[in-house]
Design an enzyme around this catalytic site. Structure first.
Site, short mmCIF file in Angstrom:
data_model
loop_
_atom_site.label_atom_id
_atom_site.label_comp_id
_atom_site.label_asym_id
_atom_site.label_seq_id
_atom_site.Cartn_x
_atom_site.Cartn_y
_atom_site.Cartn_z
CG HIS A 186 -0.45 -0.29 2.82
ND1 HIS A 186 0.94 0.55 2.85
CD2 HIS A 186 -0.62 -1.67 3.25
CE1 HIS A 186 0.94 0.61 4.72
NE2 HIS A 186 0.29 -0.73 4.02
CG HIS A 211 4.46 -1.46 2.32
ND1 HIS A 211 3.16 -1.75 1.85
CD2 HIS A 211 4.94 -2.33 3.49
CE1 HIS A 211 2.44 -2.35 3.33
NE2 HIS A 211 3.64 -2.89 4.04
CB CYS A 245 1.64 -6.05 19.92
SG CYS A 245 0.41 -5.53 18.41
CB CYS A 251 4.31 -4.73 18.08
SG CYS A 251 3.58 -2.85 17.59
CB CYS A 296 -0.24 -2.86 20.71
SG CYS A 296 1.07 -1.83 19.74
CG HIS A 309 -0.77 -2.79 16.15
ND1 HIS A 309 0.34 -3.22 16.16
CD2 HIS A 309 -0.45 -2.89 14.66
CE1 HIS A 309 1.03 -3.05 15.38
NE2 HIS A 309 0.68 -3.07 14.20
CE LYS A 339 0.12 4.77 12.06
NZ LYS A 339 -0.54 4.42 13.08
CE LYS A 356 6.95 -0.33 5.83
NZ LYS A 356 8.17 0.26 6.21
ZN LIG Z 1 1.42 -3.92 18.45
#
Ligand SMILES: [Zn+2]
Length: 536
Positions: free
Chosen positions: A21, A24, A129, A132, A180, A183, A330, A333
């Site tokens: 996307h 990247h 997470c 991550c 997190c 996320h 936003k 990634k």
């Molecule tokens: Zn995370």
């Protein structure tokens, strides 16, 4: 710089859990502009990008799709490679962490860290997470209640600072109450296992010293300050293996474990240049690791600590670019990355226009917002009206007044402007300020258009006594176009190669040759409109 060492530039390797996307793409385009600029300066550059194909997220995506993780990774990797070709990314290699050359490098790194007595077995309990692919400490988490309050206030999860106190909570309560911040919609996983640990805590002082002695190690400065604060807060040892995850590099000498995906992924920068074979010194140390600001901790703390442990030279610079937002959403990634279709965006006005727009609009050392309307405005003003118009006018006049051949001509008032624009351009590009580099080229285009108005070559052409003046006008304008073709080549490689050929050149010229440029005798041809105006 050592005699024949390549300039070695990398981007983060992209995680193989979904298609490419704009987040990247922004990173690859910016890095590619840095690489192409260095090549124009005459440097020999090695440019490597690739895929990070291990870890729990890839396994979960593959399972959801009903295929093997390797088949899943193969499919994603080919989508990425196709996109990078479409965007004109000039990488020399595409490293994939499932390749044997990479496994071997990871094994050697682990063995060397073991030999340094930096690895030990320990028990780990904590929140993980999957977004991550990292264990999270209290300092890195937020509470669900805080997120809900932020959502109600309309500020979103982005501005929520991490930091909770979870002592006394059960595992279930932690999973239910904590998230997190990167996320926020993903539930954390409570993980309890015996793992291999890396004595990261040993390296805090050395890393602080590194930042003090070599501030250029982390750029831009805002990123460096974040890393310094983390280091000043003290480092804990980190768990670097997984006992129940089969999709990864097996731990050397302990095949029940796989190497933690970040330790695995970071090593790609070495495996891509042949580490541990001695020839890797032709490329290593890396000159620039280009990465997103969300993964500076891994690249500016874990990675140099791993290299110190394994007694490998450190990279020179880690460049942490910001994020692109599209109309307020936003486009990183991680979450929200799929809100703009990258393929549609490329097809809209072509790869080069998109490359130019992103790098002209979003600072390479910070964040920026783009929108469809802004794209239209930028394209029309900078490319169609300014640059496209200049190309059309100058080559038309050379065809009309001098049969398409650039005349010899004295310097004019435009030549010092070309020289000054080149100085501004090089200053910006050497500092990786790509936005200012593009601006310097566009400003030269504006100056050249104004010069055409001032000199009124159509009047000079009416009076045979002014033939020398007209020659000087046209020769200066041809030099300006040749300079612009080189300056914008890192941003629009295909369009500027096309422009160079219209100027009678094989390719955009090396920057060194632009100072004393003589184009007399070159045959020019106008060709089709270089930047067609958007359809009304
Ligand atoms: Zn995370």
């Amino acid at each position: 710089m050592r005699g024949d060492k390549y300039t070695y530039l990398t981007t983060a390797i992209d995680y193989a859990n979904g298609p490419p996307h704009i987040g990247h793409a922004f990173e690859k385009i910016g890095a590619d502009a840095m690489v192409r600029y260095r090549r124009l300066k005459g440097e020999q550059v090695r440019f490597v990008i690739g895929m990070d194909e291990h870890g729990l997220k890839v396994l979960q995506s593959a399972e959801a799709a009903g295929v093997t993780p390797q088949a899943w990774a193969d499919g994603i990797a080919s989508k990425f490679e196709e996109m990078w070709r479409a965007l004109g990314i000039s990488n020399d290699d595409f490293i994939r962490t499932t390749q044997p050359r990479h496994h071997r490098a990871v094994e050697v790194m682990i063995e060397r860290m073991q030999a340094a007595d930096d690895l030990y077995r320990g028990k780990y309990e904590g929140l993980y997470c999957v977004g991550c692919e990292a264990f999270k400490t209290d300092a890195e988490l937020v509470s669900v209640a805080t997120l809900e309050a932020a959502a109600e206030a309309g500020t979103g999860a982005d501005g929520v600072a991490g930091g909770v106190h979870s002592e006394g909570l059960t595992a279930e309560e932690r999973v239910a109450r904590l998230r997190c911040p990167i996320h926020p919609s993903r539930q954390l996983v409570w993980s309890q296992e015996e793992n291999w640990f890396f004595r990261l805590s040993r390296y805090g002082e050395r890393l602080l010293k590194l930042l003090a002695e070599r501030p250029e190690f982390v750029q831009p400065e805002s990123r460096r300050n974040e890393i310094r604060r983390v280091l000043e807060g003290g480092l804990e040892d980190i768990s670097v293996s997984r006992s129940r995850l089969g999709w990864g590099v097996p731990w050397p000498g302990d095949p029940e474990h796989t190497v933690y995906v970040w330790i695995d992924a970071l090593t790609n920068y070495l495996s891509a240049v042949g580490f541990p074979d001695p020839g890797y010194g032709q490329f290593w140390p890396a000159d620039v690791h280009v990465i997103g600001k969300d993964i500076t901790r891994f690249h500016c703390i874990y990675w140099p600590a791993m290299l110190m442990s394994a007694e490998v030279e450190l990279p020179r610079t880690v460049w942490g670019h910001g994020f692109v937002t599209f109309g307020g959403a936003k486009v990183s990634k991680s979450e929200g990355g799929a809100r703009v279709d990258l393929t549609e965006l490329v097809e809209l006005r072509g790869a080069d226009a998109l490359r130019y727009f992103l790098l002209r609009e979003v600072p390479w050392n910070g964040d920026g917002e783009i929108s469809a309307q802004r794209y239209d405005e930028r394209y029309t003003s900078d490319l169609a009206n300014n640059l496209g118009n200049l190309v059309n006018r100058v080559i038309s006049m050379i065809e009309r007044y001098r049969e398409g051949v650039v005349p010899p001509g004295a310097q004019t008032a435009l030549d010092p402007e070309i020289a000054a624009a080149l100085v501004r351009y090089r200053g910006a590009m050497d500092a990786n300020l790509l936005q200012q580099g593009a601006a310097a080229a566009i400003e030269l285009g504006q100056a050249a258009n104004a010069f055409v108005g001032d000199r009124a070559p159509w009047n000079q052409a009416k009076d045979p006594a002014l033939a020398g003046e007209l020659d000087a006008t046209l020769a200066s304008l041809a030099r300006a176009l040749a300079a612009i073709a080189s300056m914008l080549f890192p941003f629009m490689p295909a369009k500027m190669t096309d422009l160079a050929s219209r100027l009678g050149l094989e390719a955009p010229l090396p920057l060194e040759s632009l100072a004393a440029l003589e184009l007399a005798g070159r045959r020019m041809h106008k060709g089709e409109v270089l930047f067609p105006r958007p359809q009304e």
